[in-house]
Structure formats: structure tokens, C-alpha cells
Design a protein around this motif. Structure first.
Motif, PDB file in Angstrom:
ATOM      1  N   GLU A 183       0.848  -1.191   0.000  1.00 20.29           N
ATOM      2  CA  GLU A 183       0.000   0.000   0.000  1.00 20.29           C
ATOM      3  C   GLU A 183       0.879   1.234   0.000  1.00 20.29           C
ATOM      4  O   GLU A 183       1.900   1.272   0.681  1.00 20.29           O
ATOM      5  CB  GLU A 183      -0.890   0.043   1.245  1.00 20.29           C
ATOM      6  N   GLN A 222       0.750   5.448   0.580  1.00 23.00           N
ATOM      7  CA  GLN A 222       0.029   6.666   0.936  1.00 23.00           C
ATOM      8  C   GLN A 222       0.649   7.781   0.128  1.00 23.00           C
ATOM      9  O   GLN A 222       1.803   8.158   0.369  1.00 23.00           O
ATOM     10  CB  GLN A 222       0.149   6.957   2.431  1.00 23.00           C
ATOM     11  N   LEU A 271      -4.791   6.159  -1.833  1.00 22.55           N
ATOM     12  CA  LEU A 271      -4.160   4.932  -1.338  1.00 22.55           C
ATOM     13  C   LEU A 271      -4.191   3.872  -2.434  1.00 22.55           C
ATOM     14  O   LEU A 271      -5.168   3.152  -2.573  1.00 22.55           O
ATOM     15  CB  LEU A 271      -4.884   4.422  -0.094  1.00 22.55           C
ATOM     16  N   ARG A 300      -3.313   0.266  -3.710  1.00 26.47           N
ATOM     17  CA  ARG A 300      -3.050  -1.003  -3.026  1.00 26.47           C
ATOM     18  C   ARG A 300      -2.844  -2.096  -4.067  1.00 26.47           C
ATOM     19  O   ARG A 300      -3.630  -2.242  -4.996  1.00 26.47           O
ATOM     20  CB  ARG A 300      -4.232  -1.360  -2.127  1.00 26.47           C
TER      21      ARG A 300
END
Length: 197
Positions: free
Chosen positions: A157, A159, A165, A167
Motif C-alpha cells: 500500500e 500513501q 491509497l 493497493r
């Protein structure tokens, strides 16, 4: 962006220990991936899937098959991005394109601590998690979180600086398979528009 062909010794410890052991024993990687992107309120924005191949150091291939085909190939010197729908190729020097990114993390053979502050963190799914904060200043994300199921890489993941986000979930993961050198070669299709930056 990986199938495990070799068995590594059992690793006791947390997610940061598993990450270091994983990278220390990895020479190549192959996996299917499912990529999802969420906004800051966890609302889904985008989904994609495909295959990833990595040959350390510096060679990788991300083949997106859904929702539309795209190839991203690192040949050790350059990164080639081919969008077949647009018949367009973008090419950049490898160092300029990667920086301290997740692709660099997996494809580089330099110690992870040279580019990231690594620590163990708690996370979902019963995985062992590591969090990595980039040490460089010119990056487009604030943290990478990596989840392991035993010794198997399962999730990454990011940020990013905009609150999104992305993933990646990995399946059919194999480490250290023999990969054909041709996977990491790219020749622009005849007639394609080529952009360098």
C-alpha cells in the motif's frame, strides 16, 4: 507492481524482519497482481490487474491487462511505458523514473535502509506488516506499507501526497524463478509515437 520458487529459512520476527529477509534472499520474482486505488475517504477510484516480473538489479516488467493493456519495462538503463490504445511510448532514464519508489525497493539490490526508514507496524488480514518512510525529499508518496503472509509477499500500500491509497495484492507469488531475458527488453512498435523526458 510474485511466485516463490525457492524456500527460505523460517523467519521469526515482525514485518520489518520479514521484509529484510525477503529482500536479502530475492533475486527474481513473478506474480499476478490486483491493483486498487482509494481516495482519502476509502472510496474506490480505480481497479487494474496484470502480471509483474522482476530481475534484480534494475530489471522489471509490469504488464497491465485490465481494464486496458499497458506495458512498463525497466531494462536496467531505461524505463519504457507503452500504451497500446494510444500507440504511445514514453522512455526515461531508470534513475530518473524510479527514485525511491516501490518498484525501486523491489528491483534494486542496495540495502533498503539506504532509501527508507523501516519499522514494524500492526495491520489487517493477520499479515506481518512493515512500514517504510522514504528518506529522500522528492517523492510522490509519504509511506509504503508491505504485508507478508509467512514469508510470502501479499500486499503493498502507498500513501501518496494527495491522500490517495493505491493497493497492490499479489497472488501466485514465486520468488527466484528463472525468467527469460526477453521479458526485460523493449522495442517500440513501428509507427508508435515516442516521447523522452
Amino acid at each position: 507492481f510474485f511466485l516463490f520458487a525457492l524456500v527460505t529459512p523460517a523467519i521469526a520476527g515482525d514485518g520489518s524482519d520479514r521484509l529484510r529477509a525477503f529482500l536479502d534472499h530475492m533475486r527474481s520474482l513473478r506474480a499476478a497482481f490486483q491493483q486498487s486505488v482509494f481516495d482519502e475517504d476509502a472510496r474506490p477510484l480505480d481497479d487494474a490487474s496484470g502480471m509483474v516480473y522482476i530481475q534484480r538489479p534494475g530489471r522489471f516488467r509490469w504488464d497491465y491487462t485490465e481494464p486496458y493493456p499497458q506495458e512498463i519495462v525497466g531494462d536496467g538503463e531505461k524505463v519504457w511505458i507503452y500504451d497500446s490504445d494510444l500507440d504511445q511510448v514514453t522512455v526515461r532514464p531508470l534513475g530518473d523514473a524510479l527514485g525511491d519508489t516501490p518498484v525501486m525497493l523491489l528491483s534494486s539490490d542496495r540495502p533498503v535502509e539506504q532509501s527508507f526508514d523501516v519499522r514494524a507496524v500492526d495491520g489487517p488480514d493477520g499479515y506481518d506488516w512493515a512500514a517504510l518512510k522514504p528518506l529522500g525529499e522528492e517523492v510522490s508518496f509519504t509511506e509504503i506499507r508491505i504485508g507478508f503472509e509467512g514469508e510470502t509477499l501479499r500486499i503493498m500500500e502507498l500513501q501518496d501526497a494527495f491522500g490517495q491509497l493505491p493497493r497492490l495484492r499479489f497472488v501466485n507469488v514465486g520468488r527466484n524463478p528463472v525468467l527469460a531475458p526477453s521479458l526485460f527488453e523493449f522495442t517500440p512498435p513501428e509507427g508508435a509515437d515516442i516521447f523522452s523526458n
